[in-house]
Design an enzyme around this catalytic site. Structure first.
Site: not given
Ligand code: ATP
Ligand code: MG
Length: 561
Positions: A35, A261, A271
């Site tokens: 995102e 994760r 984020k």
């Molecule tokens: P955040 O919790 O930091 O906002 P998010 O999951 O909302 O992260 P996205 O932009 O949706 O962020 O993530 C893109 C991809 O990265 C998704 O497939 C998500 O599952 C993966 N991802 C995000 N954070 C992690 C993490 N800590 N470890 C592994 N993969 C991750």
């Molecule tokens: Mg997300």
């Protein structure tokens, strides 16, 4: 790629291998779907390495797709930064960058299909009422009074939602699934909401936007993703995604696989929290070298290979775990030890006058940048006055300090001659301010003829040729191993002393360093020429990492599959 990340046998790789062997798929297609609501962090690096790595390993495709369903939190700045980060890590997506918003027309049509099939309805409960109707884990939900609206009325109202006839939040479109489901995601989830927000890709074309849940799985299907890999928090969403796929005329049926994760101690990987550090000026921006963002790590001196190697080391498991940040540091140190050029800088200078050299003595010594690799050579001016580290001189000889410089004892200057200390000056506080020494002749690259070999080798720079450089000395950003757990706010655990600005006296070649080049400053640590602020006139180096592991930290514990 010349690192260990080329092949993996994690559980997803095994599934892909089996699916290819059984003929279930003829080619693997994955995607990395951020995102665009912030910069990528080290956790995303794990997901990037996994998704792009699967495509590389099995000769498939990996796409970059922005899941851009929340325009108020998204921006072009993030879109650009994310692309830079993925490329910097060493990966390239197939085809153009994709956006879920490319599919807004199709998603709208899908929503209409669901309405026509009696599987979606326009709900006019307020947000608070909807919350109340939803129930909770212990209490089944109640059907919305609008659940039985006719197909015609729903079609008409949904068209009018799109046409902008209603206010933001007045109505939503919901799927008609099961208000009593034990899985909250299946209690008639929202598919569309009214929001008059300018979208970075679609402009003002839409005043209704699909939810992430109604978008993600269908986008995968439209792109022909075979293995939709995501983190565990989406496990409970899988039944919903499968319900959409089963009830819509999608061109393909991706399968979702969840992995744990990455959580790192002493680090926050969210984020939202990283954005607070930026917004509240705890750090100087998303790419501050203390940030666990990919751009922060880049500015800190991480190499893409070290990050990929780290992701390979931690593996991919089906459960969440905590990885010791020492493992990330190990991957970094290991890579820099193998590849970084060596050079000399003095952080706590002590002047040494070599009395048996003429005042105007100047000799250009040549030194290799690396003891094993062919990284070339540089010239180092050697003159009558040099600087060494204060710590390398002791007033009195002792067994403990036998490798140090002390009157009557010798040391070797790295890549240069052997010196013997004669005497020294002190200031009123008793600090040594100057050392007088003599050069032992014919000791360039050979031992002294008299057999009195020095025990220690020290780093040095020529006093009048050394260049003053700013050194940004970084420590951990958080004092607690679990900054976002326990009482209080994660911001309470910020290390107030995570940055100190120091001065180093660097050999002239270092002033000419390319931005982003990491050096081992011999006997001091690894330092990178700052990506933005370094120049030959005003050199700026960031401390990347010290030479040795901090033993006060616990040992790394790799995640087990
Ligand atoms: P955040 O919790 O930091 O906002 P998010 O999951 O909302 O992260 P996205 O932009 O949706 O962020 O993530 C893109 C991809 O990265 C998704 O497939 C998500 O599952 C993966 N991802 C995000 N954070 C992690 C993490 N800590 N470890 C592994 N993969 C991750
Ligand atoms: Mg997300």
């Amino acid at each position: 790629m010349t690192d260990t990340a080329a092949t993996s046998n994690n559980f997803v790789a095994k599934i892909v291998e089996e699916d290819l062997a059984s003929g279930k798929i003829s080619k693997v297609v994955t995607r990395f779907p951020p995102e665009p609501n912030g910069y990528l962090h080290v956790g995303h690096a794990k997901s990037i390495c996994l998704n792009f790595g699967l495509a590389q390993q099995f000769g498939g495709d990996c796409f970059l797709r922005f899941d851009d369903t929340n325009p108020e939190k998204e921006s072009q700045e993030y879109i650009d930064a994310i692309q830079d980060d993925v490329r910097w890590l060493g990966f390239e997506w197939v085809g153009d960058v994709r956006y879920s918003s490319d599919y807004f027309d199709t998603l709208y049509d899908y929503a209409v299909e669901l309405i026509k099939a009696g599987k979606a309805y326009v709900c006019s409960l307020t947000a608070e009422q909807a919350e109340e109707y939803k129930g909770d884990f212990n209490r089944p939900g109640k059907p919305s009074p609008f659940r039985e609206r006719s197909i015609e009325e729903n079609l008409d109202m949904f068209a009018r939602m799109r046409a902008g006839e209603f206010n933001d939040g007045e109505h939503v479109l919901r799927a008609k699934i099961d208000m009593a489901s034990g899985n909250m995601n299946l209690r008639d989830p929202i598919l569309y909401r009214i929001r008059r927000i300018h979208h970075h890709q679609t402009g003002d074309k839409w005043c209704i936007y699909p939810t992430y849940d109604f978008t993600h799985g269908q986008s995968d299907a439209l792109e022909g993703i075979t293995h939709s890999v995501c983190t565990l928090e989406f496990e409970d969403h899988r039944p919903l995604y499968e319900w959409f796929i089963d009830n819509l005329p999608v061109p393909a049926k991706p399968r979702q696989y969840e992995f744990g994760r990455l959580n790192l101690n002493y680090t926050v990987t969210s984020k939202r929290k990283l954005k607070r550090l930026v917004d509240e000026a705890v750090v100087a921006g998303w790419d501050d070298p203390r940030m666990p963002t990919i751009s922060g790590m880049r500015r800190r001196g991480f190499t893409p290979r070290s990050v990929r190697n780290f992701c390979h080391m931690i593996g991919v498991s089906r459960s969440d775990g905590m990885v010791d940040v020492a493992m990330l540091e190990h991957a970094l140190r290991d890579d820099l030890n193998k590849h970084a050029p060596r050079a000399m800088a003095v952080l706590n200078p002590l002047k040494v006058v070599i009395e048996n050299l003429p005042e105007d003595h100047l000799e250009m010594l040549k030194a290799d940048y690396h003891h094993e690799l062919e990284l070339g050579q540089r010239e180092m001016p050697f003159s009558r006055e040099i600087l060494i580290d204060q710590d390398d001189f002791k007033e009195e000889y002792s067994k403990k300090f036998k490798k140090k410089f002390t009157p009557g004892k010798r040391i070797r200057l790295r890549h240069s001659y052997v010196l013997e200390a004669v005497d020294y000056d002190k200031d009123e506080q008793g600090n040594v301010t100057l050392v007088r020494a003599k050069l032992i002749e014919n000791t360039l690259g050979q031992d002294p003829a008299d057999g009195d070999k020095p025990k220690g080798v020290v780093h040095w720079v020529s006093a009048s040729h050394a260049v003053e450089a700013e050194v940004r000395w970084y420590e951990r950003l958080f004092t607690s191993p679990t900054p976002d757990k326990g009482e209080g706010d994660f911001m309470d655990n910020v290390n107030k002393d995570s940055l100190s600005v120091r001065t180093a006296w660097v050999e002239p070649a270092l002033a000419k360093a390319q931005a982003e080049q990491v050096y081992q400053f011999e006997r001091e640590g690894y330092f990178v020429a700052d990506r933005f602020d370094h120049s030959t006139e005003k050199p700026v180096f960031n401390l990347t990492i010290g030479l040795r592991e901090d033993k006060s930290l616990s040992q790394p514990t790799p995640e087990k599959e």
